[in-house]
Design a protein around this motif. Structure first.
Motif, short mmCIF file in Angstrom:
data_model
loop_
_atom_site.label_atom_id
_atom_site.label_comp_id
_atom_site.label_asym_id
_atom_site.label_seq_id
_atom_site.Cartn_x
_atom_site.Cartn_y
_atom_site.Cartn_z
N PHE A 105 10.75 3.44 0.86
CA PHE A 105 10.01 4.64 1.23
C PHE A 105 8.54 4.32 1.45
CE2 PHE A 105 7.54 8.39 -0.15
CZ PHE A 105 7.94 9.28 0.83
N CYS A 106 7.95 3.54 0.56
CA CYS A 106 6.54 3.16 0.72
C CYS A 106 6.33 2.36 2.00
CB CYS A 106 6.07 2.36 -0.49
SG CYS A 106 6.09 3.27 -2.05
N VAL A 107 7.28 1.50 2.33
CA VAL A 107 7.15 0.70 3.54
C VAL A 107 7.10 1.59 4.78
CG1 VAL A 107 8.34 -0.97 5.03
CG2 VAL A 107 8.22 -1.36 2.56
N ILE A 108 7.99 2.56 4.86
CA ILE A 108 8.04 3.43 6.04
C ILE A 108 6.75 4.25 6.16
CG2 ILE A 108 9.23 5.40 7.06
CD1 ILE A 108 10.68 2.74 7.31
N VAL A 109 6.27 4.78 5.04
CA VAL A 109 5.04 5.59 5.08
C VAL A 109 3.85 4.72 5.46
CG1 VAL A 109 3.48 7.01 3.71
CG2 VAL A 109 5.94 7.25 3.42
N TYR A 110 3.76 3.53 4.89
CA TYR A 110 2.64 2.64 5.23
C TYR A 110 2.72 2.17 6.68
CZ TYR A 110 0.38 2.08 0.68
OH TYR A 110 -0.35 2.29 -0.47
N LEU A 111 3.93 1.92 7.18
CA LEU A 111 4.06 1.52 8.57
C LEU A 111 3.56 2.60 9.52
CD1 LEU A 111 7.52 -0.31 8.74
CD2 LEU A 111 5.29 -1.27 9.32
N ALA A 112 3.88 3.85 9.19
CA ALA A 112 3.38 4.96 10.01
C ALA A 112 1.86 5.06 9.93
CB ALA A 112 4.03 6.27 9.57
N ARG A 128 -9.51 -5.78 3.71
CA ARG A 128 -10.27 -5.15 2.63
C ARG A 128 -11.20 -4.06 3.13
NH1 ARG A 128 -14.50 -8.36 -1.41
NH2 ARG A 128 -15.23 -6.50 -2.54
N HIS A 129 -11.88 -4.29 4.25
CA HIS A 129 -12.95 -3.39 4.68
C HIS A 129 -12.53 -2.40 5.76
CE1 HIS A 129 -16.02 -5.40 2.30
NE2 HIS A 129 -15.53 -6.56 2.71
N ILE A 130 -11.39 -2.62 6.40
CA ILE A 130 -10.96 -1.70 7.47
C ILE A 130 -9.60 -1.09 7.16
CG2 ILE A 130 -10.35 -1.51 9.91
CD1 ILE A 130 -12.37 -3.67 10.52
N THR A 131 -8.59 -1.95 6.91
CA THR A 131 -7.23 -1.44 6.76
C THR A 131 -7.07 -0.62 5.48
OG1 THR A 131 -6.42 -3.39 7.94
CG2 THR A 131 -4.81 -2.09 6.70
N LEU A 132 -7.46 -1.18 4.34
CA LEU A 132 -7.26 -0.47 3.08
C LEU A 132 -8.03 0.85 3.00
CD1 LEU A 132 -7.12 -3.38 0.46
CD2 LEU A 132 -5.24 -2.11 1.53
N PRO A 133 -9.31 0.91 3.42
CA PRO A 133 -9.99 2.23 3.41
C PRO A 133 -9.30 3.25 4.31
CG PRO A 133 -11.60 0.46 3.56
CD PRO A 133 -10.27 -0.18 3.73
N THR A 134 -8.76 2.81 5.44
CA THR A 134 -8.05 3.74 6.31
C THR A 134 -6.77 4.26 5.66
OG1 THR A 134 -8.90 2.52 8.23
CG2 THR A 134 -7.07 4.04 8.62
N LEU A 135 -6.15 3.44 4.85
CA LEU A 135 -4.89 3.81 4.19
C LEU A 135 -5.10 4.57 2.89
CD1 LEU A 135 -2.83 0.52 4.65
CD2 LEU A 135 -2.75 2.58 6.06
N THR A 136 -6.32 4.85 2.50
CA THR A 136 -6.57 5.49 1.21
C THR A 136 -5.87 6.84 1.05
OG1 THR A 136 -8.69 4.37 0.95
CG2 THR A 136 -8.36 6.36 -0.34
N PRO A 137 -5.94 7.76 2.03
CA PRO A 137 -5.22 9.05 1.86
C PRO A 137 -3.73 8.86 1.66
CG PRO A 137 -6.79 9.19 3.67
CD PRO A 137 -6.70 7.75 3.30
N VAL A 138 -3.13 7.94 2.41
CA VAL A 138 -1.70 7.69 2.28
C VAL A 138 -1.39 7.08 0.91
CG1 VAL A 138 0.22 6.35 3.21
CG2 VAL A 138 -1.39 7.46 4.75
N THR A 139 -2.26 6.21 0.45
CA THR A 139 -2.05 5.59 -0.86
C THR A 139 -2.10 6.63 -1.97
OG1 THR A 139 -3.03 3.51 -0.07
CG2 THR A 139 -2.90 3.83 -2.45
N VAL A 140 -3.02 7.58 -1.88
CA VAL A 140 -3.10 8.65 -2.88
C VAL A 140 -1.82 9.48 -2.87
CG1 VAL A 140 -4.32 10.76 -3.54
CG2 VAL A 140 -5.61 8.73 -2.84
N PHE A 141 -1.33 9.81 -1.66
CA PHE A 141 -0.08 10.55 -1.56
C PHE A 141 1.07 9.79 -2.19
CE2 PHE A 141 3.83 10.57 1.02
CZ PHE A 141 4.34 11.82 0.65
#
Length: 319
Positions: free
Chosen positions: A193-200, A225-238
Motif C-alpha cells: 500500500f505504501c509503495v502504491i501511494v508513494y509511486l503516485a 533529501r532536498h527535493i523528493t522527500l520535502p515534496t513527499l511530506t504530506p503523503v508521508t504524514v497521511f
C-alpha cells in the motif's frame, strides 16, 4: 396616455421576475427531496451500524454486563480496573511494540521500493503488480498461509533451516519470536500500500527542479533529501497516520495465527477487547478497553494534524 401601454407591457415582466425565485425554490426543494430519497438508505445504515453502536458501547463501558443477564451501572470502575490489570498492560505493551516496528519499517520499505520502481524498465508493470498483490490478500488468508509455512514441526521454514544446518525454531509458538514474526507478516502485505501511494506521489515531484539540481551538480542523495522527500511530506504524514491506525487495530492476523499466545506474547488491545467480550463475557470491561484504544487513536490523529498545521504555518512564514 402614452405611458399606459408601457405600464401594461411591464406588468407581466414584473410578475415573471417575481415568480422566478419561487420556482427556483420549489425546484431546489424537489431536488433536495430527490437527493435525500437516494441517500436515506445509506444514512439509515450509517446511523444503525456506526453511530448507534458507538453510543451503546460507550454506555456499556460504564456497566458490568455480560450481554446475557441484566447488567448494573458501575460508573468508572471498569476504567479503574484497567489501570490495575496486568493483562491489559501486556496488551498495551505488545501493541506499542508492534506499532513501533511496523509503522516506520512499512514507510521506509514502501519509499525505498517506490523509488526503485519509479523508473522505466522492462516489466515494470509486472513488478508493481507483484508488490501490490499481497495487500489485497485478506489478513485471515495471510495468517493461514504463514501458519503452514512457520509450523514448527511440518513447516517449510524449518525444513529450509534444517537443510542449511540450523536448528529448528519455534516461530509462532515461541514467546520471544511470535510478535516479531507477526510484524514481518504484516510488512509483507502492508508495504504494498505504501509503495502504491508513494509511486503516485512521486509523479508530482517537479521534474524541472530535479533537472536544475542535477545541472548544478547535485547527486542522487542530495536530490532525494532536498527535493523528493520535502515534496513527499504530506503523503508521508497521511501514511504515518494510516499505518498507525492499522497497527493499533490489528486483530485478524493475531486471531488466525496465535490467538494471543504463546503466554500472551501476541495479545494486542483489540484481541484483548474481543476476549473480554466474547470469551470471558465481561462485555462492559471490554468496551472500556475499546474506548481507551479509541482515545489513543484520536490523540494520535490530533497530534499529527497539529504537527502538519504547524509545519504549514512555518513553510508559509518562510515563503
Amino acid at each position: 396616455m402614452s405611458q399606459l401601454p408601457r405600464a401594461v407591457t411591464l406588468a407581466p415582466a414584473a410578475r415573471d421576475a417575481a415568480a422566478r425565485p419561487r420556482a427556483s425554490r420549489r425546484r431546489a426543494r424537489r431536488e433536495s427531496a430527490t437527493a435525500w430519497g437516494f441517500i436515506s438508505p445509506s444514512v439509515v445504515v450509517i446511523i444503525g451500524l456506526s453511530i448507534v453502536p458507538v453510543i451503546w458501547s460507550l454506555l456499556l463501558s460504564f456497566r458490568a454486563d455480560d450481554l446475557v443477564t441484566p447488567g448494573r451501572w458501575v460508573g468508572l470502575d471498569n476504567y479503574r480496573a484497567l489501570v490495575q490489570d496486568p493483562n491489559f498492560h501486556t496488551a498495551v505493551e505488545n501493541t506499542l511494540v508492534y506499532a513501533a516496528l511496523y509503522v516506520p519499517l512499512s514507510l521506509v520499505g514502501g519509499l525505498a521500493l517506490a523509488l526503485a520502481l519509479n523508473r522505466r524498465i522492462r516489466f515494470i508493470g509486472l513488478y508493481r503488480t507483484l508488490i501490490f498483490i499481497p495487500f489485497v490478500v485478506s489478513a485471515a488468508a495471510q495468517g493461514v498461509l504463514f501458519s503452514f509455512i512457520l509450523d514448527p514441526d511440518f513447516g517449510v521454514a524449518n525444513s529450509l533451516l534444517h537443510t542449511l544446518g540450523i536448528s529448528p525454531q519455534g516461530f509462532l509458538s515461541d514467546p520471544g519470536q511470535a510478535l516479531f514474526l507477526l510484524v514481518i507478516i504484516s510488512l509483507w502485505s502492508g508495504v504494498g500500500f505504501c509503495v502504491i501511494v508513494y509511486l503516485a506521489a512521486l509523479q508530482d515531484v517537479p521534474p524541472e527542479l530535479v533537472e536544475s539540481a542535477r545541472l548544478d551538480g547535485a547527486g542522487r542523495w542530495t536530490v532525494l533529501r532536498h527535493i523528493t522527500l520535502p515534496t513527499l511530506t504530506p503523503v508521508t504524514v497521511f501514511l504515518l497516520l494510516w499505518q498507525l491506525i492499522a497497527a493499533l487495530q490489528v486483530f485478524d492476523l493475531v486471531y488466525v495465527t496465535t490467538k494471543g499466545g504463546p503466554l500472551g506474547s501476541t495479545t494486542v488491545i483489540v484481541y484483548f477487547v474481543w476476549a473480554q467480550a466474547f470469551q470471558l463475557f465481561t462485555a462492559g470491561y471490554g468496551a472500556s478497553a475499546a474506548y481507551v484504544l479509541a482515545l489513543a487513536l484520536l490523540l494520535a490523529g490530533a497530534a499529527l494534524h497539529l504537527h502538519r498545521r504547524r509545519q504549514n504555518r512555518t513553510e508559509g512564514a518562510a515563503v
